[in-house]
Design an enzyme around this catalytic site. Structure first.
Site, short mmCIF file in Angstrom:
data_model
loop_
_atom_site.label_atom_id
_atom_site.label_comp_id
_atom_site.label_asym_id
_atom_site.label_seq_id
_atom_site.Cartn_x
_atom_site.Cartn_y
_atom_site.Cartn_z
N GLY A 142 65.11 27.07 27.91
CA GLY A 142 63.78 27.41 27.43
C GLY A 142 62.67 26.58 28.03
O GLY A 142 61.53 26.63 27.55
N GLU A 147 70.71 25.02 29.75
CA GLU A 147 70.74 26.37 30.31
C GLU A 147 69.37 26.80 30.84
O GLU A 147 68.76 27.75 30.33
CB GLU A 147 71.22 27.36 29.25
CG GLU A 147 72.61 27.06 28.72
CD GLU A 147 72.94 27.83 27.46
OE1 GLU A 147 72.05 28.55 26.94
OE2 GLU A 147 74.08 27.73 26.98
N PRO A 148 68.85 26.15 31.87
CA PRO A 148 67.55 26.58 32.43
C PRO A 148 67.70 27.86 33.25
O PRO A 148 68.70 28.06 33.92
CB PRO A 148 67.16 25.40 33.31
CG PRO A 148 68.48 24.82 33.74
CD PRO A 148 69.40 24.99 32.57
N GLY A 149 66.72 28.70 33.18
CA GLY A 149 66.68 29.90 34.01
C GLY A 149 65.30 30.08 34.60
O GLY A 149 65.08 30.00 35.81
N TYR A 165 55.27 40.38 25.19
CA TYR A 165 55.03 39.05 24.63
C TYR A 165 53.57 38.62 24.64
O TYR A 165 53.29 37.47 24.34
CB TYR A 165 55.80 38.00 25.44
CG TYR A 165 57.29 38.14 25.46
CD1 TYR A 165 58.01 38.48 24.32
CD2 TYR A 165 58.01 37.90 26.63
CE1 TYR A 165 59.38 38.58 24.35
CE2 TYR A 165 59.39 37.99 26.67
CZ TYR A 165 60.08 38.34 25.52
OH TYR A 165 61.44 38.44 25.55
N CYS A 198 51.37 55.67 31.61
CA CYS A 198 50.59 56.38 30.59
C CYS A 198 50.63 55.62 29.27
O CYS A 198 51.10 56.14 28.24
CB CYS A 198 51.12 57.80 30.43
SG CYS A 198 50.82 58.83 31.87
N GLU A 199 50.17 54.40 29.30
CA GLU A 199 50.08 53.54 28.12
C GLU A 199 48.83 52.68 28.26
O GLU A 199 48.62 52.05 29.29
CB GLU A 199 51.30 52.60 28.02
CG GLU A 199 52.64 53.28 27.87
CD GLU A 199 52.87 53.81 26.46
OE1 GLU A 199 52.13 53.40 25.54
OE2 GLU A 199 53.79 54.63 26.30
N TYR A 248 62.45 37.25 34.35
CA TYR A 248 62.21 38.24 33.30
C TYR A 248 61.25 39.36 33.71
O TYR A 248 60.63 39.99 32.86
CB TYR A 248 61.70 37.56 32.02
CG TYR A 248 62.67 36.55 31.50
CD1 TYR A 248 63.85 36.95 30.88
CD2 TYR A 248 62.44 35.18 31.64
CE1 TYR A 248 64.77 36.02 30.42
CE2 TYR A 248 63.34 34.24 31.19
CZ TYR A 248 64.52 34.67 30.58
OH TYR A 248 65.43 33.74 30.14
#
Length: 487
Positions: free
Chosen positions: A276, A318-320, A371, A398-399, A428
């Site tokens: 995180g 657990e870094p990503g 987010y 179309c949003e 992500y």
């Protein structure tokens, strides 16, 4: 050289967004380390210009700076190795594959000495296809299927993270079938909340992951009752996009207290504090350097173990995002621009927000819609001396919520056909991509030392329709050909 006119702040801009002295500048910390502007003003990364990449691969295109990604992986591992060696133990660093995973990227992480976390049978297949030793893999997930559990145990996966009481018996049964003793960790909720978006905070009690602390002793007793399971330790993940060490320190303190209780029933060789670690998406973001975080967390673990009078366990992370996020950028082409007057005061006073629409959107970057994530953007094909103007970069879906960059200042002469680059999209973005409105997912291209190669090819119309059982490729191609002739 003439300097741009000093612009007046737009009242529609969020308070954190500052008007840049030069809307061409690449803010430190947001871009991969090989990204820079040439003397002619063009953005280059990995020794290749944005225009060359767009010409060869089209837009949108995800671009991964291979040198940057490999360097960050090595640096993260080195930082935790040093910090935990100093307190008399070791660190395990897992690359969180959910951030971005491809066969080649898995090989980069493996070459840097990282373990790899996977969360599904598909991610497991990617890691195995990369030739990663299954012993160096960990398997996460709150609802692993029986088939996924059986496959993971069968290939000899290093550890499975137990996420529920039901999983204990399922993993134990799979291990018995395969005649092995499977190493497992137990995911618990420490109750520590990351200071981030609610959907990114994952250690509070009211959510789908893990087991409450008060039920952990019972769960570990159940694990230890199975001869086919080996309990390795506790696991916790407090959230994502975290800039400081305070949350990790508090979580570690709570877990070490439980860790001591569990020592009464047997060995507890490891403690996994999750990942995180945040990165900068805008110039207002100021994440702590990973070396500083590693030292602070190590000091907390050492102090906690000394106070509790227990051996210091091996500590895993657990870094990503902090490895692959800043290594990536996305290139887009501007399609349209439009100035929209917006009333922002009760007296009817208005200001103008410029909407800049590009050829991608929420299908290649869902984070802004999902987010409320903030991003930055720069014109990539040229520099400009035009005064900065507030823009919102919108996608083509179309949003109304299809926004790529909510608020940023760009040179006021941005026009259709301009190339835009959005930094820090390595994590992500591809991982959350979709085919909404039947758009193909963009290619992922690695760049290094003036060379580019495709890691994941972009999707074609044929790819999108390949699973449609009524699809007649010949008919569609014939119709498209006729329309092209008419044009």
């Amino acid at each position: 050289m003439a300097t741009p006119e000093t612009p007046v702040p737009n009242p529609l801009a969020p308070p954190w967004l500052r008007v840049p002295a030069d809307a061409n500048d690449l803010a430190p910390g947001l871009w991969s380390r090989t990204a820079h502007r040439t003397a002619g003003g063009e953005l280059t990364v990995g020794g290749l210009s944005a225009a060359e990449l767009a010409r060869r691969f089209g837009t949108p295109v995800y671009v991964i700076d291979e040198e940057d990604a490999r360097d960050r992986a090595a640096e993260v591992r080195s930082a935790f190795d040093r910090a935990f060696t100093e307190i008399g133990t070791a660190a395990k660093v897992y690359y969180a594959g959910k951030a971005f995973l491809s066969v080649e990227v898995a090989r980069w992480m493996d070459a840097a000495g990282l373990f790899i976390d996977v969360c599904s049978g598909g991610e497991l297949a990617v890691a195995l296809a990369a030739g990663v030793d299954p012993e160096r893999l960990g398997f996460h997930g709150n609802n692993k299927s029986l088939a996924e559990i059986d496959q993971a145990v069968g290939v000899g996966i290093g550890a499975i993270v137990i996420d529920s009481l039901q999983e204990i018996d399922r993993v134990a049964a799979a291990a018995e079938r395969h005649g092995v003793v499977q190493s497992v960790r137990l995911r618990v909720n420490s109750g520590v909340h990351a200071h981030t978006h609610a959907f990114l905070a994952t250690a509070h009690e009211d959510q789908k992951f893990g087991i409450a602390l008060e039920h952990a002793v019972e769960a570990v007793e159940q694990i230890r009752s199975h001869a086919s399971l080996a309990f390795r330790g506790l696991h916790c993940h407090i959230g994502s996009q975290i800039f400081g060490a305070d949350g990790f320190a508090e979580s570690a303190s709570r877990l070490l207290t439980l860790h001591k209780r569990l020592l009464d029933g047997g060995d507890v060789p490891e403690l996994n504090l999750g990942g995180g670690f945040g990165i900068a998406y805008t110039a207002a973001d100021d994440p702590a350097p990973i070396e500083q975080l590693a030292r602070l967390i190590a000091a907390t673990v050492a102090a906690g173990c000394e106070e509790l009078d227990i051996p210091t366990p091996v500590v895993a992370f657990e870094p990503g995002r902090s490895i692959i996020g800043t290594a990536g950028l996305t290139l887009y082409t501007v399609g349209t621009t439009k100035d929209v007057p917006v009333t922002f005061q009760d007296d009817g006073e208005t200001a103008v927000r410029r909407y800049v629409s590009v050829d991608g959107g929420m299908s290649d970057n869902a984070r802004t819609a999902l987010y409320e994530a903030e991003y930055s953007v720069r014109i990539a094909g040229r520099s400009s001396q035009a005064a900065a103007q507030l823009v919102r970069v919108a996608g083509k879906h179309c949003e109304s919520g299809d926004i790529v960059v909510n608020a940023e200042y760009l040179p006021g002469d941005v026009v259709p056909g301009d190339l835009l680059a959005v930094p820090a999209t390595g994590a992500y973005c591809f991982a959350l991509s979709s085919n909404y409105n039947y758009l193909g997912r963009p290619p992922v291209v690695a760049v290094r030392d003036g060379e580019a190669r495709v890691l994941v090819r972009g999707e074609t119309i044929d790819d999108l329709l390949a699973r449609d059982t009524a699809y007649d490729r010949g008919t569609v191609r014939s119709l498209i050909s006729k329309e092209s002739d008419r044009a």
